[in-house]
Design an enzyme around this catalytic site. Structure first.
Site, PDB file in Angstrom:
ATOM      1  N   HIS A   7      -8.215  52.124  -3.750  1.00  0.00           N
ATOM      2  CA  HIS A   7      -7.065  51.850  -4.611  1.00  0.00           C
ATOM      3  C   HIS A   7      -6.049  50.921  -3.937  1.00  0.00           C
ATOM      4  O   HIS A   7      -5.470  51.295  -2.919  1.00  0.00           O
ATOM      5  CB  HIS A   7      -6.402  53.196  -4.941  1.00  0.00           C
ATOM      6  CG  HIS A   7      -5.246  53.122  -5.864  1.00  0.00           C
ATOM      7  ND1 HIS A   7      -4.006  53.610  -5.532  1.00  0.00           N
ATOM      8  CD2 HIS A   7      -5.137  52.630  -7.128  1.00  0.00           C
ATOM      9  CE1 HIS A   7      -3.188  53.436  -6.544  1.00  0.00           C
ATOM     10  NE2 HIS A   7      -3.849  52.847  -7.522  1.00  0.00           N
ATOM     11  N   ARG A   8      -5.874  49.742  -4.486  1.00  0.00           N
ATOM     12  CA  ARG A   8      -5.007  48.703  -3.884  1.00  0.00           C
ATOM     13  C   ARG A   8      -5.506  48.385  -2.469  1.00  0.00           C
ATOM     14  O   ARG A   8      -4.710  48.075  -1.572  1.00  0.00           O
ATOM     15  CB  ARG A   8      -3.537  49.138  -3.844  1.00  0.00           C
ATOM     16  CG  ARG A   8      -3.019  49.689  -5.167  1.00  0.00           C
ATOM     17  CD  ARG A   8      -1.565  50.114  -5.095  1.00  0.00           C
ATOM     18  NE  ARG A   8      -1.194  50.933  -6.252  1.00  0.00           N
ATOM     19  CZ  ARG A   8      -0.034  51.544  -6.422  1.00  0.00           C
ATOM     20  NH1 ARG A   8       0.919  51.399  -5.513  1.00  0.00           N
ATOM     21  NH2 ARG A   8       0.211  52.273  -7.474  1.00  0.00           N
ATOM     22  N   GLU A 106      -6.955  45.366 -12.333  1.00  0.00           N
ATOM     23  CA  GLU A 106      -6.058  45.950 -13.330  1.00  0.00           C
ATOM     24  C   GLU A 106      -5.067  44.894 -13.789  1.00  0.00           C
ATOM     25  O   GLU A 106      -4.259  44.397 -12.989  1.00  0.00           O
ATOM     26  CB  GLU A 106      -5.302  47.178 -12.775  1.00  0.00           C
ATOM     27  CG  GLU A 106      -4.447  47.769 -13.890  1.00  0.00           C
ATOM     28  CD  GLU A 106      -3.517  48.892 -13.471  1.00  0.00           C
ATOM     29  OE1 GLU A 106      -3.674  49.476 -12.385  1.00  0.00           O
ATOM     30  OE2 GLU A 106      -2.606  49.173 -14.270  1.00  0.00           O
TER      31      GLU A 106
END
Ligand code: G3P
Ligand code: CA
Length: 242
Positions: A7-8, A106
């Site tokens: 995530h990120r 995203e």
């Protein structure tokens, strides 16, 4: 086997959405990364979570008010020793030539409805031949449908955080191949039914051991975590199972 998405990037340890966070995620052996994109004043697709640069960089103000050149002067590694710029999506795609990772992009277009964002991202994906390694997600489901219509060959997945009813039916209705629920909204029953109906399930953001165990146990498609190293260590126990 459940895939692990960073995530990120490897954001539990490194500054989120930086090339270092992505390179370090790759080193853990994870299956993919997740990143967030916004548009600069001059239309460059840049990798940053917030609409404003304040939280994650040395600067202040809206991403949309900076030119790409200006935004590149900011330091996105506030907590680290060495200065690091906000990456452009092109920079990430150049790096993806050197590996086989999946990238979940995203589109951050709920607060600012960036005009042309979908087309820009899709054009770049096609130019780099990455259509089968990208998943486009967004909390803006109009943007998900728009992306699918422009590029049906690229997988899409709506993001959501609450108790959507029969989300696999909803996903099918908007031609999304997957759903990206907040992990609390992804009950065992929803995961099971969605997967049985051919819809991939990739909950976010899964950082606790017991939540990871639940998803590995269910053989959930994937999950998105700040700590891919921990997730992969836990996954090892399941890989040994007959
Ligand atoms: O893509 C999953 C997750 O990243 C969505 O929430 O706020 O971390 O971008 P957020
Ligand atoms: Ca995100």
């Amino acid at each position: 086997m459940t895939q692990v998405f960073a995530h990120r990037g490897y954001s539990a340890v490194f500054s989120e959405n930086t090339m270092t966070a992505f390179l370090e995620a790759e080193k853990t052996g994870c299956d993919g990364i997740e990143l967030d994109v916004q548009l600069t004043k001059d239309g460059e697709v840049v990798v940053i979570h917030d609409e404003k640069v304040d939280r994650t960089t040395s600067g202040t103000g809206w991403v949309k008010d900076f030119t790409f050149k200006e935004v590149r002067n900011l330091n996105a590694n506030k907590s680290g020793m060495k200065k690091e710029p906000i990456p452009s999506l092109i920079e990430v795609f150049e790096w993806m030539k050197t590996n086989k990772l999946i990238c979940n992009i995203e589109l951050k277009n709920t607060i600012i409805p960036y005009e042309g964002m979908e087309e820009k991202v899709i054009e770049m994906i096609r130019k780099y031949g990455l259509s089968n390694r990208i998943i486009i997600s967004s909390f803006n489901h109009y943007s998900i449908v728009y992306s699918y219509r422009h590029a049906p060959e690229i997988e899409t997945a709506p993001l959501y955080s609450e108790g959507l009813y029969m989300p696999w039916v909803y996903a099918q209705s908007i031609r999304a191949a997957g759903i990206h629920p907040k992990h609390l909204a992804a009950t065992d029953e929803i995961i099971r039914q969605a997967m049985e109906n051919g819809i991939a399930v990739r909950p976010y953001t899964v950082n606790k051991d017991n939540d990871m165990h639940r998803l590995f146990n269910m053989n959930c498609t994937a999950f998105i975590t700040d700590d891919p190293l921990k997730a992969l260590r836990i996954r090892k126990q399941y890989e040994k199972r007959p």
